[in-house]
Scaffold this motif. Sequence first.
Motif, short mmCIF file in Angstrom:
data_model
loop_
_atom_site.label_atom_id
_atom_site.label_comp_id
_atom_site.label_asym_id
_atom_site.label_seq_id
_atom_site.Cartn_x
_atom_site.Cartn_y
_atom_site.Cartn_z
N ARG A 426 0.83 -1.20 0.00
CA ARG A 426 0.00 0.00 0.00
C ARG A 426 0.86 1.26 0.00
N VAL A 427 1.93 1.25 0.80
CA VAL A 427 2.84 2.40 0.82
C VAL A 427 3.42 2.63 -0.56
N LYS A 428 3.83 1.55 -1.23
CA LYS A 428 4.42 1.69 -2.57
C LYS A 428 3.39 2.15 -3.59
N THR A 429 2.15 1.63 -3.48
CA THR A 429 1.10 2.02 -4.43
C THR A 429 0.76 3.50 -4.30
N VAL A 430 0.61 3.97 -3.06
CA VAL A 430 0.26 5.38 -2.85
C VAL A 430 1.41 6.28 -3.29
N ARG A 431 2.64 5.88 -3.01
CA ARG A 431 3.78 6.69 -3.45
C ARG A 431 3.82 6.80 -4.98
N LEU A 432 3.49 5.69 -5.66
CA LEU A 432 3.46 5.71 -7.11
C LEU A 432 2.34 6.61 -7.62
N ALA A 433 1.20 6.59 -6.92
CA ALA A 433 0.05 7.39 -7.35
C ALA A 433 0.27 8.88 -7.13
N ALA A 434 1.09 9.24 -6.14
CA ALA A 434 1.32 10.66 -5.83
C ALA A 434 2.80 10.89 -5.61
N ALA A 435 3.59 10.56 -6.63
CA ALA A 435 5.05 10.62 -6.49
C ALA A 435 5.54 12.03 -6.20
N ALA A 436 5.01 13.02 -6.93
CA ALA A 436 5.46 14.40 -6.73
C ALA A 436 5.09 14.91 -5.35
N LEU A 437 3.89 14.60 -4.91
CA LEU A 437 3.41 15.08 -3.61
C LEU A 437 4.20 14.49 -2.46
N LEU A 438 4.53 13.20 -2.55
CA LEU A 438 5.15 12.49 -1.43
C LEU A 438 6.67 12.43 -1.54
N ARG A 439 7.24 13.16 -2.48
CA ARG A 439 8.70 13.15 -2.64
C ARG A 439 9.35 13.68 -1.36
#
Length: 487
Positions: A426-439
């Motif tokens: 889930r952590v990896k999926t969300v990071r992929l979905a919002a890469a710029a936001l969670l950088r």
Amino acid sequence: MSGLNTQPLSLKSMVAALALCAGLGLTPFGFEAAARAPMAALAVDGHTGKVLYSRYADSRRYPASLTKIMTLYVLFEEMRKGRVNKHTRMRFSRRASGQAPSKLGLKPGQTIRTIDAIKALITKSANDVAVVVAEHISGSEYRFAQRMTRTARRLGMRNTVFRNANGLPNSGQVTTARDMVKLAQAIRRDFPEYFPYFKIRTFRFRGHNYRNHNRLLGRYAGMEGIKTGYTRASGFNLTTSVKRGRRHVFAAVLGGATSRKRDNYMRAVLDRSLRRAVAWSPRRGASKLARRAAPKSPRRHVVKLLRRDPQSNLQDRLLTRKITAIVSKPTVIDANISDTSAALGQSGAAMPVRVAYQPSLGATRGSDWRTGSIAAKRPASRPVPRPIAASVAAVPKARKAPEPVNDDPWNIQVGAYADKGLAVDRVKTVRLAAAALLRGMPGFTQEVDKGDSTIYRARFGLRSKHTASRACSTLKRKGIPCIVLKN
């Protein structure tokens, strides 16, 4: 003369019939041939991918409105990339408004929000809305269908070709039961934040209520969706995802003579497949990633120590057996914890966090397990002593990768699961979905005791409450549920 005039009349009839078929988008495989074809079906294990049931799984059929699953897949891709959001307005063209039913019936120039378009495609199976989505994303339905086919190839759907976005009759638009199962698996795997929409049973739009055509929703235990389809050429089609207890099955049935026969056949396929499906457990793992990351079994380590020290006395061996039983006993957990706001909705109060079990073995009575030496000679025989209580200090150290430490004062929680592998995914999926936001924001999982069970929280760390709140709001606009908590 009558005999000479018969042949030209017959040729004219044949030409007229072929012209009619061409106009309707039919081939010699046309409507009647497709309707007479036997039902095709496939069911696979959602955890292992093993085929549980197969019948004409690779025979080509018309997808009908199952096409809209791919339409939604492409739309979800655009939403994840930020090009479309839930409130984006999509305009009806004259071509979209002129589509055959089933449809919402909006006029040219009128608009529909993305969120309403999603619900209309899933419940009403609106053909006009599918064309609106296609034209909004690709400019034309033709180019959108080309993208759908390219996406199908990328997902491993080798026998599927799309010619339109809604599934209305077209002789070139074909698929198989196997490919439809692959599509169902892909949309659930790749877009977990949007997949719950397929559970919607009713949709209200401009004063009208529309019911989902999937009659198994709410009537078959564990049914998660996904989509029905029907044309005279295709017969009655259905793809499903069923999660019952610790078992998960994807299935597709194509070509039912009636909706009732299709549903009954799907029930039979699911009943049989669920009995044969793997009962998921934390030890098996729900994904290859979880299995790769799993540490070596503590039980094997203890057994290895026993073999290394065959001369240890009976009391020590009983103690080791008891420790082995404690370490190797599987923990019963609630497998139905989801990442919805209900599961996330902790009040923010601190909960006891389980410390990783780090066993170490000190000197045992009467022997040194490191060298195998005996401190004192044992008597020839003696009564079996009562097993003493196992202590943390009496268990050998189990190798375990260090947990990521997060000291950020604020966290965004995006999921809570009964399995650590799912939380990591889930952590990896969300990071992929919002890469710029969670950088730059560290992602981690947190193990938490909850009564007799354990849950794993999927979180991201932030330095301030304001930043966390803004980030969570952005995630929610992307369709990702989250909650802000103090660390």
